[in-house]
Design a protein around this motif. Structure first.
Motif, PDB file in Angstrom:
ATOM      1  N   TRP A  10       0.850  -1.193   0.000  1.00 55.30           N
ATOM      2  CA  TRP A  10       0.000   0.000   0.000  1.00 55.30           C
ATOM      3  C   TRP A  10       0.882   1.238   0.000  1.00 55.30           C
ATOM      4  CZ3 TRP A  10       0.566  -3.368   4.028  1.00 55.30           C
ATOM      5  CH2 TRP A  10       1.223  -2.886   5.152  1.00 55.30           C
ATOM      6  N   LEU A  11       0.270   2.376  -0.241  1.00 55.03           N
ATOM      7  CA  LEU A  11       0.980   3.657  -0.235  1.00 55.03           C
ATOM      8  C   LEU A  11       0.869   4.320   1.129  1.00 55.03           C
ATOM      9  CD1 LEU A  11      -0.165   5.238  -3.618  1.00 55.03           C
ATOM     10  CD2 LEU A  11       2.073   4.291  -3.078  1.00 55.03           C
ATOM     11  N   GLU A  12       1.949   5.009   1.499  1.00 59.17           N
ATOM     12  CA  GLU A  12       1.935   5.879   2.664  1.00 59.17           C
ATOM     13  C   GLU A  12       2.383   7.256   2.202  1.00 59.17           C
ATOM     14  OE1 GLU A  12       2.610   2.776   6.341  1.00 59.17           O
ATOM     15  OE2 GLU A  12       4.271   4.106   5.793  1.00 59.17           O
ATOM     16  N   TRP A  13       1.888   8.289   2.872  1.00 58.92           N
ATOM     17  CA  TRP A  13       2.137   9.676   2.478  1.00 58.92           C
ATOM     18  C   TRP A  13       2.705  10.453   3.650  1.00 58.92           C
ATOM     19  CZ3 TRP A  13      -0.369  14.107   4.434  1.00 58.92           C
ATOM     20  CH2 TRP A  13      -0.119  15.289   3.725  1.00 58.92           C
ATOM     21  N   SER A  14       3.577  11.417   3.353  1.00 64.80           N
ATOM     22  CA  SER A  14       4.113  12.314   4.365  1.00 64.80           C
ATOM     23  C   SER A  14       4.009  13.739   3.860  1.00 64.80           C
ATOM     24  CB  SER A  14       5.577  11.992   4.658  1.00 64.80           C
ATOM     25  OG  SER A  14       6.119  12.960   5.531  1.00 64.80           O
ATOM     26  N   PRO A  24       6.037  12.304   9.966  1.00 63.19           N
ATOM     27  CA  PRO A  24       5.811  10.854   9.838  1.00 63.19           C
ATOM     28  C   PRO A  24       4.960  10.509   8.609  1.00 63.19           C
ATOM     29  CG  PRO A  24       4.440  11.773  11.568  1.00 63.19           C
ATOM     30  CD  PRO A  24       5.340  12.879  11.110  1.00 63.19           C
ATOM     31  N   PHE A  25       5.142   9.290   8.123  1.00 61.20           N
ATOM     32  CA  PHE A  25       4.319   8.785   7.035  1.00 61.20           C
ATOM     33  C   PHE A  25       3.041   8.204   7.618  1.00 61.20           C
ATOM     34  CE2 PHE A  25       8.223   9.026   4.685  1.00 61.20           C
ATOM     35  CZ  PHE A  25       7.817   9.188   3.379  1.00 61.20           C
ATOM     36  N   ILE A  26       1.931   8.381   6.897  1.00 62.92           N
ATOM     37  CA  ILE A  26       0.661   7.788   7.292  1.00 62.92           C
ATOM     38  C   ILE A  26       0.098   7.005   6.112  1.00 62.92           C
ATOM     39  CG2 ILE A  26       0.076   9.493   9.054  1.00 62.92           C
ATOM     40  CD1 ILE A  26      -1.719  10.869   6.983  1.00 62.92           C
ATOM     41  N   ARG A  51       6.498  11.722  -6.214  1.00 65.28           N
ATOM     42  CA  ARG A  51       6.897  10.480  -5.552  1.00 65.28           C
ATOM     43  C   ARG A  51       7.566  10.705  -4.208  1.00 65.28           C
ATOM     44  NH1 ARG A  51      10.377   7.476  -9.832  1.00 65.28           N
ATOM     45  NH2 ARG A  51       9.346   8.500 -11.530  1.00 65.28           N
ATOM     46  N   LYS A  52       8.260  11.820  -4.046  1.00 67.09           N
ATOM     47  CA  LYS A  52       9.007  12.056  -2.813  1.00 67.09           C
ATOM     48  C   LYS A  52       8.102  12.115  -1.582  1.00 67.09           C
ATOM     49  CE  LYS A  52      12.974  14.346  -4.853  1.00 67.09           C
ATOM     50  NZ  LYS A  52      13.707  15.607  -4.995  1.00 67.09           N
ATOM     51  N   SER A  53       6.829  12.409  -1.765  1.00 65.36           N
ATOM     52  CA  SER A  53       5.899  12.490  -0.643  1.00 65.36           C
ATOM     53  C   SER A  53       5.305  11.127  -0.276  1.00 65.36           C
ATOM     54  CB  SER A  53       4.752  13.441  -0.963  1.00 65.36           C
ATOM     55  OG  SER A  53       5.243  14.748  -1.132  1.00 65.36           O
ATOM     56  N   PHE A  54       5.566  10.122  -1.090  1.00 73.40           N
ATOM     57  CA  PHE A  54       4.975   8.807  -0.887  1.00 73.40           C
ATOM     58  C   PHE A  54       6.048   7.739  -0.724  1.00 73.40           C
ATOM     59  CE2 PHE A  54       1.709  11.204  -2.997  1.00 73.40           C
ATOM     60  CZ  PHE A  54       0.534  10.763  -2.432  1.00 73.40           C
ATOM     61  N   ARG A  55       5.640   6.636  -0.123  1.00 73.30           N
ATOM     62  CA  ARG A  55       6.471   5.439  -0.103  1.00 73.30           C
ATOM     63  C   ARG A  55       5.537   4.245  -0.191  1.00 73.30           C
ATOM     64  NH1 ARG A  55       8.658   5.076   6.143  1.00 73.30           N
ATOM     65  NH2 ARG A  55       6.678   4.477   7.099  1.00 73.30           N
ATOM     66  N   ILE A  56       6.099   3.105  -0.541  1.00 71.94           N
ATOM     67  CA  ILE A  56       5.338   1.865  -0.642  1.00 71.94           C
ATOM     68  C   ILE A  56       5.777   0.963   0.502  1.00 71.94           C
ATOM     69  CG2 ILE A  56       4.876  -0.182  -2.043  1.00 71.94           C
ATOM     70  CD1 ILE A  56       5.589   1.544  -4.512  1.00 71.94           C
ATOM     71  N   ASP A  59       3.356  -6.029   3.109  1.00 68.49           N
ATOM     72  CA  ASP A  59       2.965  -6.818   4.275  1.00 68.49           C
ATOM     73  C   ASP A  59       4.176  -7.361   5.022  1.00 68.49           C
ATOM     74  OD1 ASP A  59       0.227  -6.511   4.097  1.00 68.49           O
ATOM     75  OD2 ASP A  59      -0.106  -8.379   3.010  1.00 68.49           O
ATOM     76  N   SER A  60       5.264  -7.636   4.291  1.00 67.72           N
ATOM     77  CA  SER A  60       6.463  -8.184   4.932  1.00 67.72           C
ATOM     78  C   SER A  60       7.337  -7.100   5.568  1.00 67.72           C
ATOM     79  CB  SER A  60       7.289  -8.975   3.916  1.00 67.72           C
ATOM     80  OG  SER A  60       7.845  -8.104   2.945  1.00 67.72           O
ATOM     81  N   GLY A  61       6.955  -5.821   5.399  1.00 62.90           N
ATOM     82  CA  GLY A  61       7.706  -4.733   6.017  1.00 62.90           C
ATOM     83  C   GLY A  61       8.719  -4.056   5.103  1.00 62.90           C
ATOM     84  N   LEU A  62       8.794  -4.474   3.843  1.00 63.96           N
ATOM     85  CA  LEU A  62       9.683  -3.821   2.886  1.00 63.96           C
ATOM     86  C   LEU A  62       9.171  -2.409   2.615  1.00 63.96           C
ATOM     87  CD1 LEU A  62      12.033  -4.041   0.790  1.00 63.96           C
ATOM     88  CD2 LEU A  62      10.308  -4.844  -0.826  1.00 63.96           C
ATOM     89  N   ILE A  63      10.070  -1.428   2.623  1.00 61.55           N
ATOM     90  CA  ILE A  63       9.702  -0.042   2.351  1.00 61.55           C
ATOM     91  C   ILE A  63      10.478   0.433   1.131  1.00 61.55           C
ATOM     92  CG2 ILE A  63       9.740   2.325   3.213  1.00 61.55           C
ATOM     93  CD1 ILE A  63       9.484   1.156   6.040  1.00 61.55           C
ATOM     94  N   LEU A  64       9.763   0.913   0.123  1.00 65.88           N
ATOM     95  CA  LEU A  64      10.378   1.447  -1.091  1.00 65.88           C
ATOM     96  C   LEU A  64      10.002   2.913  -1.219  1.00 65.88           C
ATOM     97  CD1 LEU A  64       9.549  -1.438  -3.596  1.00 65.88           C
ATOM     98  CD2 LEU A  64      11.763  -0.951  -2.555  1.00 65.88           C
TER      99      LEU A  64
END
Length: 96
Positions: A10-14, A24-26, A51-56, A59-64
């Motif tokens: 899923w996407l998270e935004w900061s 923090p990212f939400i 893209r700089k405001s988002f990250r992926i 479920d396994s905890g990988l952050i891109l």
């Protein structure tokens, strides 16, 4: 690094606009978990500033983050090659 492109993500935004004051990212509430490869393809269509405001997050905890996406594609680890038109459009948008 081996990536399971079928895992849910899923996407998270900061709201971070400055590295001096990181926020923090939400989790983006309107985005349901999808296969990681689908979300990466979507995010690669955005310009680098967006893209700089988002990250992926998977479920396994990988952050891109934005730079990690570029690295994954350049290293050839992304399972679905981007079409030449997408790559040139993406490159032009990133340099604009």
């Amino acid at each position: 690094m081996t990536i399971d492109w079928t895992q849910r993500a899923w996407l998270e935004w900061s709201a971070t606009h400055s590295e001096a004051e990181p926020k923090p990212f939400i989790k983006v509430e309107s985005v349901r978990p999808e296969p990681l490869a689908k979300i990466v393809r979507l995010m690669l269509r955005w310009n680098i500033d967006t893209r700089k405001s988002f990250r992926i997050v998977t479920d396994s905890g990988l952050i891109l983050n934005a730079s990690a996406l570029e690295q994954v594609v350049q290293d050839g680890r992304f399972p679905f090659p981007l079409a030449a038109a997408e790559v040139s459009a993406q490159s032009a948008a990133d340099h604009a």
